[in-house]
Design a protein around this motif. Structure first.
Motif, PDB file in Angstrom:
ATOM      1  N   GLN A 178       0.830  -1.201   0.000  1.00  0.00           N
ATOM      2  CA  GLN A 178       0.000   0.000   0.000  1.00  0.00           C
ATOM      3  C   GLN A 178       0.866   1.253   0.000  1.00  0.00           C
ATOM      4  O   GLN A 178       1.841   1.360   0.737  1.00  0.00           O
ATOM      5  N   LYS A 179       0.510   2.223  -0.826  1.00  0.00           N
ATOM      6  CA  LYS A 179       1.273   3.459  -0.946  1.00  0.00           C
ATOM      7  C   LYS A 179       0.585   4.579  -0.176  1.00  0.00           C
ATOM      8  O   LYS A 179      -0.649   4.690  -0.186  1.00  0.00           O
ATOM      9  N   ILE A 180       1.368   5.382   0.488  1.00  0.00           N
ATOM     10  CA  ILE A 180       0.856   6.518   1.248  1.00  0.00           C
ATOM     11  C   ILE A 180       1.140   7.774   0.443  1.00  0.00           C
ATOM     12  O   ILE A 180       2.287   8.212   0.313  1.00  0.00           O
ATOM     13  N   LYS A 181       0.118   8.349  -0.146  1.00  0.00           N
ATOM     14  CA  LYS A 181       0.286   9.543  -0.968  1.00  0.00           C
ATOM     15  C   LYS A 181       0.686  10.733  -0.100  1.00  0.00           C
ATOM     16  O   LYS A 181       0.093  10.963   0.965  1.00  0.00           O
ATOM     17  N   LEU A 182       1.666  11.491  -0.554  1.00  0.00           N
ATOM     18  CA  LEU A 182       2.118  12.670   0.170  1.00  0.00           C
ATOM     19  C   LEU A 182       1.459  13.915  -0.410  1.00  0.00           C
ATOM     20  O   LEU A 182       1.184  13.978  -1.615  1.00  0.00           O
ATOM     21  N   PRO A 183       1.196  14.925   0.421  1.00  0.00           N
ATOM     22  CA  PRO A 183       0.566  16.164  -0.070  1.00  0.00           C
ATOM     23  C   PRO A 183       1.432  16.826  -1.135  1.00  0.00           C
ATOM     24  O   PRO A 183       2.660  16.861  -1.026  1.00  0.00           O
ATOM     25  N   LYS A 184       0.806  17.335  -2.180  1.00  0.00           N
ATOM     26  CA  LYS A 184       1.539  18.006  -3.244  1.00  0.00           C
ATOM     27  C   LYS A 184       2.011  19.372  -2.761  1.00  0.00           C
ATOM     28  O   LYS A 184       1.249  20.134  -2.169  1.00  0.00           O
ATOM     29  N   ALA A 185       3.281  19.665  -3.022  1.00  0.00           N
ATOM     30  CA  ALA A 185       3.857  20.934  -2.564  1.00  0.00           C
ATOM     31  C   ALA A 185       3.998  21.894  -3.745  1.00  0.00           C
ATOM     32  O   ALA A 185       4.224  21.496  -4.877  1.00  0.00           O
TER      33      ALA A 185
END
Length: 490
Positions: free
Chosen positions: A263-270
Motif C-alpha cells: 500500500q502506498k501513502i500519498k504525500l501532499p503536493k507541494a
C-alpha cells in the motif's frame, strides 16, 4: 677409484627485453618513407625514415631487442630509437621479457612515458614485494600490477608466479638464483623500477609500511590508492568515460526504479514542485535548487570577472574560522588544527584544495593558480602553457562542450589530512566531500548569475607535472567548469 667430476651447471642466457608493436596495430610505410601505425580505421603518423630503418622496423611485429638499437651506434639505430619511442608515447607499444621462443612476461605500459629500466641488483641485496602489488586474472591471463607502477606485467610463465610468491617475505638475490627456474635478475630489476619491489636495508623491519621509501605512502590503504589511480586518467591505460561498454550485452537500466509492492501513502503536493509557482509560495533556496543546471557553453565575449570570481570563492570555500583540539584519546593526544568553511567536510578535515586553470577572466591573466582559502588570494603556479592547454582541452572534451571553459576549477585532496585519522574509508570520505563541494559550487554559481558544470574525469599525472607534487601526496579528485553561460542555454 676417482669420483666422477661434477658437471658444471648449464649456463642459461639472460632474458632479453624486446619492444613489440601492440597486437591491434599495423606499421605501414609509404613510398616517401613516412611510417604510419594503422588500427581500427585510424592512422598515427610516426615520421619519415630511411628504407633500411623502415625495413628493420617490421621486426617490431614479433619483437625487437632494445639492446639492438639503444646504443645508437649507427644512423639506423638512432632512427629506430626515435620510431620506437614515438610508438611508446602514443600507447602503441609493449615489451616482452624472455628468450625468442619463450616469453616469461609481457610488459604493458600504463603511462605514455614508461620505458623499461633495469637498475643493478647485487647478490646480497634483499628485496620484497610492495604491499600495493597484486596479482589477478584478466581474461585468460595472470596480471601483476600496482597503482604505483607505470606498467603492468602479464605473467606467461608459472615459475615466475612462484618466484613472486616467495617475495611475500624478503629474499636475497643469491637465494632467488638458487630456486628452480630462476626468472632472471632482469625481471626483478624491472619490478624494482616499477615500485612493485623494493629493497630492504640491513636491519630493516622486513617489509612494513615505512620501508617503501616514501613516508607519504604510509597513510595510504591498499584499496584507496588502487581506486584513486584506476578511476582517473594518467596512470592507467584502461578505457575511461561514457563508452557504454555493455550496450551490446544487456538493455539499459530504467531511469526510475520499479515500485515496491504494498500500500502506498500519498504525500501532499507541494508548491515547490514547480519553478513557476508564485514567488511568495517558494523560498529563495527552493527556487535556487530548481534553477540549478549544468552549463557547458560559455560567453567568451562577456567573460566572468575577477570580482565575480572573488565573490564566488569567498562564498563557497574561504576559511571562516580556525581552532585547535586534541584527538579523542584523552588530554595526552596530539593537537590538531581545524578550520570552518561554508560547506561541510568529513571530520572537519577540509582536505580539498582548489586550483584554477584560467582561460578567460576579465582582470586575471591566463594561467594556473592555487586558491589560498585562508588569505583569500590566488597564487600563480608556473605551469607550462602546453599543459594548461591540454587541461582545458580535456575539460572541453569531457563536457562535450562547444568551447573551452572560462575557468576550470580542480579540486585536489591533501590525502594525509584525512587518512591520518580515518582507516579503510579515507578515500570514500574524500569523494563524499567532493560531491558536497560540487553542489555548493553549483548553487553559488546559479545564485550570482554564472554557469557551471561538474566534470567526471581527472588526469592525475598531468596535475603532478603542473604542480611538481607526487600523485599520492596531493592529487585531483574532482573538477568544475565555471564562467558566464550563453544566454540561449536552457
Amino acid at each position: 677409484m676417482r669420483a666422477p667430476a661434477k658437471k658444471p651447471p648449464r649456463r642459461v642466457a639472460p632474458p632479453v627485453i624486446s619492444a613489440v608493436a601492440s597486437a591491434h596495430i599495423t606499421l605501414k610505410t609509404q613510398s616517401d618513407g613516412n611510417v604510419f601505425a594503422s588500427f581500427d580505421g585510424y592512422s598515427v603518423e610516426l615520421g619519415k625514415y630511411s628504407g633500411a630503418a623502415a625495413l628493420r622496423a617490421q621486426a617490431l611485429s614479433t619483437g625487437l631487442p632494445l639492446k639492438s638499437f639503444a646504443a645508437g651506434r649507427t644512423p639506423v639505430d638512432k632512427e629506430i630509437d626515435v620510431l620506437v619511442r614515438r610508438l611508446a608515447r602514443s600507447g602503441l607499444l609493449e615489451y616482452r621479457l624472455g628468450q625468442s621462443d619463450n616469453d616469461q612476461v609481457i610488459i604493458e605500459p600504463q603511462m605514455a612515458d614508461y620505458w623499461p629500466q633495469t637498475p643493478k641488483l647485487g647478490g646480497a641485496e634483499r628485496i620484497v614485494l610492495s604491499r600495493f602489488a597484486y596479482m589477478r586474472r584478466r581474461g585468460n591471463e595472470l596480471i601483476l600490477e600496482s597503482p604505483r607502477a607505470g606498467a603492468l606485467f602479464r605473467i606467461r610463465d608459472p615459475k615466475v608466479a612462484a618466484a613472486l610468491a616467495l617475495l611475500a617475505t624478503p629474499q636475497t638475490i643469491n637465494r632467488l638464483r638458487r630456486q628452480d627456474g630462476f626468472a632472471g635478475v632482469e625481471l626483478f630489476a624491472l619490478l624494482l623500477d616499477c615500485n612493485m619491489l623494493f629493497k630492504i636495508d640491513a636491519g630493516g623491519s622486513d617489509g612494513l609500511r615505512a620501508d617503501e621509501g616514501d613516508d607519504n605512502l604510509v597513510l595510504w590503504d591498499f584499496h584507496d590508492l588502487l581506486f584513486h589511480t584506476h578511476s582517473t586518467e594518467g596512470r592507467q591505460a584502461n578505457p575511461l568515460g561514457g563508452l557504454y561498454p555493455y550496450a551490446g550485452e544487456m538493455p539499459p537500466p530504467a531511469a526510475v526504479r520499479s515500485p515496491w509492492p504494498g500500500q502506498k501513502i500519498k504525500l501532499p503536493k507541494a508548491h515547490t514542485q514547480s519553478p513557476t509557482a508564485p514567488a511568495d509560495d517558494v523560498s529563495p533556496f527552493t527556487r535556487l535548487m530548481h534553477e540549478r543546471h549544468s552549463t557547458r557553453g560559455f560567453d567568451d565575449g562577456n567573460p566572468i570577472t575577477l570580482a565575480e570570481l572573488s565573490q564566488f570563492l569567498d562564498s563557497t570555500v574561504r576559511i571562516r574560522s580556525k581552532w585547535q583540539s586534541t584527538i579523542d584519546q584523552g588530554d595526552e593526544g596530539p593537537v590538531i588544527d581545524y578550520t570552518s568553511r561554508p560547506y561541510p567536510a568529513a571530520g572537519s578535515s577540509y582536505e580539498l584544495e582548489l586550483y584554477l586553470t584560467v582561460n578567460n577572466c576579465a582582470g586575471l591573466a591566463r594561467g594556473f593558480y592555487h586558491y589560498d582559502a585562508d588569505l583569500h588570494a590566488l597564487v600563480p603556479i608556473g605551469a607550462r602553457p602546453q599543459d594548461i592547454e591540454v587541461q582545458l582541452n580535456s575539460a572541453e572534451f569531457a563536457m562535450d562542450a562547444p568551447g573551452l571553459p572560462q575557468i576550470l576549477i580542480t579540486m585536489a585532496a591533501r590525502f594525509d589530512r584525512i587518512s591520518w585519522k580515518y582507516s579503510s574509508i579515507a578515500y570514500s570520505l574524500i569523494l563524499k566531500d567532493v560531491g558536497v563541494l560540487l553542489q555548493t559550487l553549483y548553487l553559488m554559481a546559479t545564485d550570482i548569475g554564472l554557469g557551471g558544470c561538474a566534470i567526471g574525469s581527472n588526469n592525475i599525472d598531468l596535475f603532478a607535472k603542473m604542480t611538481g607534487i607526487e600523485f599520492h601526496v596531493e592529487g585531483p579528485v574532482g573538477q568544475f567548469a565555471l564562467g558566464r553561460g550563453m544566454r540561449d542555454q536552457g
